[in-house]
Design an enzyme around this catalytic site. Structure first.
Site, PDB file in Angstrom:
ATOM      1  N   ARG A 232      34.200  37.324  48.223  1.00  0.00           N
ATOM      2  CA  ARG A 232      35.023  38.466  47.794  1.00  0.00           C
ATOM      3  C   ARG A 232      35.786  39.084  48.959  1.00  0.00           C
ATOM      4  NH1 ARG A 232      31.648  42.634  44.725  1.00  0.00           N
ATOM      5  NH2 ARG A 232      33.630  43.724  44.636  1.00  0.00           N
TER       6      ARG A 232
ATOM      7  N   HIS B  82      30.831  53.872  45.723  1.00  0.00           N
ATOM      8  CA  HIS B  82      30.006  52.656  45.692  1.00  0.00           C
ATOM      9  C   HIS B  82      30.020  51.898  47.021  1.00  0.00           C
ATOM     10  CE1 HIS B  82      30.328  52.489  40.986  1.00  0.00           C
ATOM     11  NE2 HIS B  82      29.514  53.419  41.417  1.00  0.00           N
TER      12      HIS B  82
ATOM     13  N   CYS C 268      22.494  47.862  58.410  1.00  0.00           N
ATOM     14  CA  CYS C 268      21.271  47.190  58.847  1.00  0.00           C
ATOM     15  C   CYS C 268      20.131  47.526  57.889  1.00  0.00           C
ATOM     16  CB  CYS C 268      20.913  47.607  60.277  1.00  0.00           C
ATOM     17  SG  CYS C 268      19.373  46.836  60.815  1.00  0.00           S
TER      18      CYS C 268
HETATM   19  P1  OAD Z   1      35.620  47.579  35.135  1.00  0.00           P
HETATM   20  O1  OAD Z   1      35.986  46.176  35.443  1.00  0.00           O
HETATM   21  O2  OAD Z   1      34.372  47.839  34.369  1.00  0.00           O
HETATM   22  O3  OAD Z   1      36.804  48.249  34.306  1.00  0.00           O
HETATM   23  C1  OAD Z   1      38.146  48.103  34.697  1.00  0.00           C
HETATM   24  C2  OAD Z   1      39.001  48.993  33.826  1.00  0.00           C
HETATM   25  O4  OAD Z   1      40.335  48.903  34.299  1.00  0.00           O
HETATM   26  C3  OAD Z   1      39.035  48.618  32.343  1.00  0.00           C
HETATM   27  O5  OAD Z   1      38.876  49.786  31.552  1.00  0.00           O
HETATM   28  C4  OAD Z   1      40.439  48.027  32.151  1.00  0.00           C
HETATM   29  O6  OAD Z   1      40.971  48.293  30.854  1.00  0.00           O
HETATM   30  C5  OAD Z   1      41.206  48.788  33.202  1.00  0.00           C
HETATM   31  N1  OAD Z   1      42.424  48.104  33.697  1.00  0.00           N
HETATM   32  C6  OAD Z   1      42.670  46.779  33.819  1.00  0.00           C
HETATM   33  N2  OAD Z   1      43.882  46.561  34.364  1.00  0.00           N
HETATM   34  C7  OAD Z   1      44.412  47.793  34.609  1.00  0.00           C
HETATM   35  C8  OAD Z   1      45.642  48.231  35.169  1.00  0.00           C
HETATM   36  N3  OAD Z   1      46.576  47.380  35.616  1.00  0.00           N
HETATM   37  N4  OAD Z   1      45.854  49.565  35.259  1.00  0.00           N
HETATM   38  C9  OAD Z   1      44.913  50.454  34.831  1.00  0.00           C
HETATM   39  N5  OAD Z   1      43.745  50.090  34.297  1.00  0.00           N
HETATM   40  C10 OAD Z   1      43.485  48.774  34.176  1.00  0.00           C
HETATM   41  O7  OAD Z   1      35.636  48.372  36.527  1.00  0.00           O
HETATM   42  P2  OAD Z   1      34.953  49.759  36.914  1.00  0.00           P
HETATM   43  O8  OAD Z   1      34.951  50.727  35.787  1.00  0.00           O
HETATM   44  O9  OAD Z   1      35.562  50.178  38.187  1.00  0.00           O
HETATM   45  O10 OAD Z   1      30.233  48.348  41.046  1.00  0.00           O
HETATM   46  O11 OAD Z   1      33.451  49.296  37.194  1.00  0.00           O
HETATM   47  C11 OAD Z   1      32.513  50.198  37.721  1.00  0.00           C
HETATM   48  C12 OAD Z   1      31.584  49.504  38.681  1.00  0.00           C
HETATM   49  O12 OAD Z   1      30.964  48.379  38.048  1.00  0.00           O
HETATM   50  C13 OAD Z   1      32.269  48.922  39.902  1.00  0.00           C
HETATM   51  O13 OAD Z   1      32.450  49.874  40.917  1.00  0.00           O
HETATM   52  C14 OAD Z   1      31.342  47.828  40.320  1.00  0.00           C
HETATM   53  C15 OAD Z   1      30.918  47.270  38.986  1.00  0.00           C
HETATM   54  O14 OAD Z   1      29.677  46.699  38.937  1.00  0.00           O
HETATM   55  C16 OAD Z   1      30.120  48.076  42.386  1.00  0.00           C
HETATM   56  O15 OAD Z   1      30.939  47.434  42.998  1.00  0.00           O
HETATM   57  C17 OAD Z   1      28.929  48.649  43.047  1.00  0.00           C
END
Ligand code: OAD
Length: 238
Positions: free
Chosen positions: A69, A118, A126
Site C-alpha cells: 500500500r 487512524h 516501535c
Molecule cells: P470506505 O471505503 O468504507 O467508504 C468510502 C466512502 O467513500 C463510501 O461511502 C463511498 O460511497 C465514498 N466515495 C467513493 N468515491 C468517492 C468520491 N469520489 N467522492 C466522495 N465520496 C466517495 O472508507 P472509510 O469510511 O474511510 O481504517 O473507512 C473507514 C475506515 O475503515 C478506514 O479509515 C480504514 C478502514 O478499515 C483504517 O485504515 C484504520
C-alpha cells in the site's frame, strides 16, 4: 438556491467548521477505498491484515500488505478536494479537519489544523519502546526494526480492536461539539468512533452536510451533495 449554493453560504458563514473525511476523498487521486465494489476489504480480509492479532500471528504478511500500500500511495497526489479543504482552512478562523485516512494526502496538500484519527501509513512505531518515526522509503526490510532498541516496528495505524489515541479522540470530540457546520466527505460511516461524529455534532446543534455519490448519513445529514468530492468541494469555496 441550489444545494451547492446553500452549502457554500453555510460554510462561508460558519463560526466553526469541522470536516470529517474518509477514503472517498482520495478515490479520485487513485487510492482504493475499503468498502466499494473495488474496495480493499472486498479483496482482502481485515482480520488477516489490520488487527493486532494478525500482526502477532504473521508480521511478515501484515508488513507485506502495508509495504504494497505504501508503494501504491507513493505514486498518488492530492486532488482538488484535498486542495479545496486547504483553502477553507486558510479562509475560516475556526476550522478543524478530522480524517480517517492514513494516506497522508491531506498534509501533503497543505492541511495543518488536522487530526489523523487512524494514524499515518508513512509513520512507524516501535512495538517495544513506542517511539514513532516517519519513514517514506519504499525499500524497508521485510520486518523493519527500531533504531533505538532493535525491536520490531509496526505501522503507526489504528487497527480494528485498538483504541484511538486519546488526544486525537478528545480533539475530534471537542470539534464535533464546537462546530456549527460539519462537512462529511467520502466515508461510509461504518467504523467507530468516527461513525458517530455527525450525530454528535448534530445533537450539539450543527448543520451536517454530506458529500458522497452514495451517501451514508441519510438519517442524519441536513444536506446531501451527491457527487464526487473532487468535483463538489471546489464548488463550495466562496
Ligand atoms: P470506505 O471505503 O468504507 O467508504 C468510502 C466512502 O467513500 C463510501 O461511502 C463511498 O460511497 C465514498 N466515495 C467513493 N468515491 C468517492 C468520491 N469520489 N467522492 C466522495 N465520496 C466517495 O472508507 P472509510 O469510511 O474511510 O481504517 O473507512 C473507514 C475506515 O475503515 C478506514 O479509515 C480504514 C478502514 O478499515 C483504517 O485504515 C484504520
Amino acid at each position: 438556491m441550489s444545494p451547492i449554493e446553500v452549502a457554500r453560504n453555510k460554510i462561508e458563514a460558519a463560526s466553526s467548521l469541522m470536516v470529517l473525511s474518509g477514503a472517498g476523498i482520495s478515490a479520485e487521486s487513485g487510492v482504493p477505498t475499503f468498502r466499494g465494489a473495488e474496495g480493499l476489504w472486498k479483496q482482502y480480509r481485515a482480520e488477516d491484515l489490520a488487527t493486532p492479532e494478525a500482526f502477532r500471528r504473521d508480521p511478515t504478511l501484515v508488513w507485506e500488505w502495508y509495504q504494497w500500500r505504501r508503494a501504491l500511495i507513493a505514486t498518488k497526489k492530492p486532488n482538488a478536494a484535498h486542495e479545496a479543504l486547504v483553502t477553507m482552512e486558510r479562509s475560516l478562523k475556526d476550522f478543524r479537519l478530522v480524517t480517517q485516512n492514513v494516506d497522508g494526502l491531506h498534509p501533503m496538500a497543505g492541511s495543518e489544523k488536522m487530526v489523523e484519527l487512524h494514524g499515518n501509513i508513512w509513520k512507524l512505531r516501535c512495538t517495544a519502546c513506542g517511539r514513532i518515526t516517519e519513514d517514506r522509503s519504499l525499500d524497508l526490510p521485510a520486518l523493519p526494526k527500531c533504531q533505538d532498541c532493535d525491536a520490531l516496528l509496526r505501522p503507526h495505524i489504528v487497527w480494528f480492536g485498538e483504541a484511538i489515541d486519546p488526544e486525537n479522540l478528545q480533539a475530534s470530540m471537542a470539534a464535533c461539539r464546537a462546530c456549527d457546520v460539519m462537512l462529511v466527505v467520502g466515508t461510509s460511516a461504518l467504523v467507530q468512533p468516527a461513525a458517530s461524529f455527525a450525530a454528535i455534532a448534530k445533537t450539539s446543534g450543527a448543520m451536517v452536510i454530506e458529500v458522497n455519490p452514495n451517501p451514508a448519513l441519510t438519517h442524519c445529514a441536513d444536506l446531501l451533495l451527491l457527487g464526487r468530492a473532487a468535483e463538489i468541494l471546489p464548488q463550495l469555496l466562496a
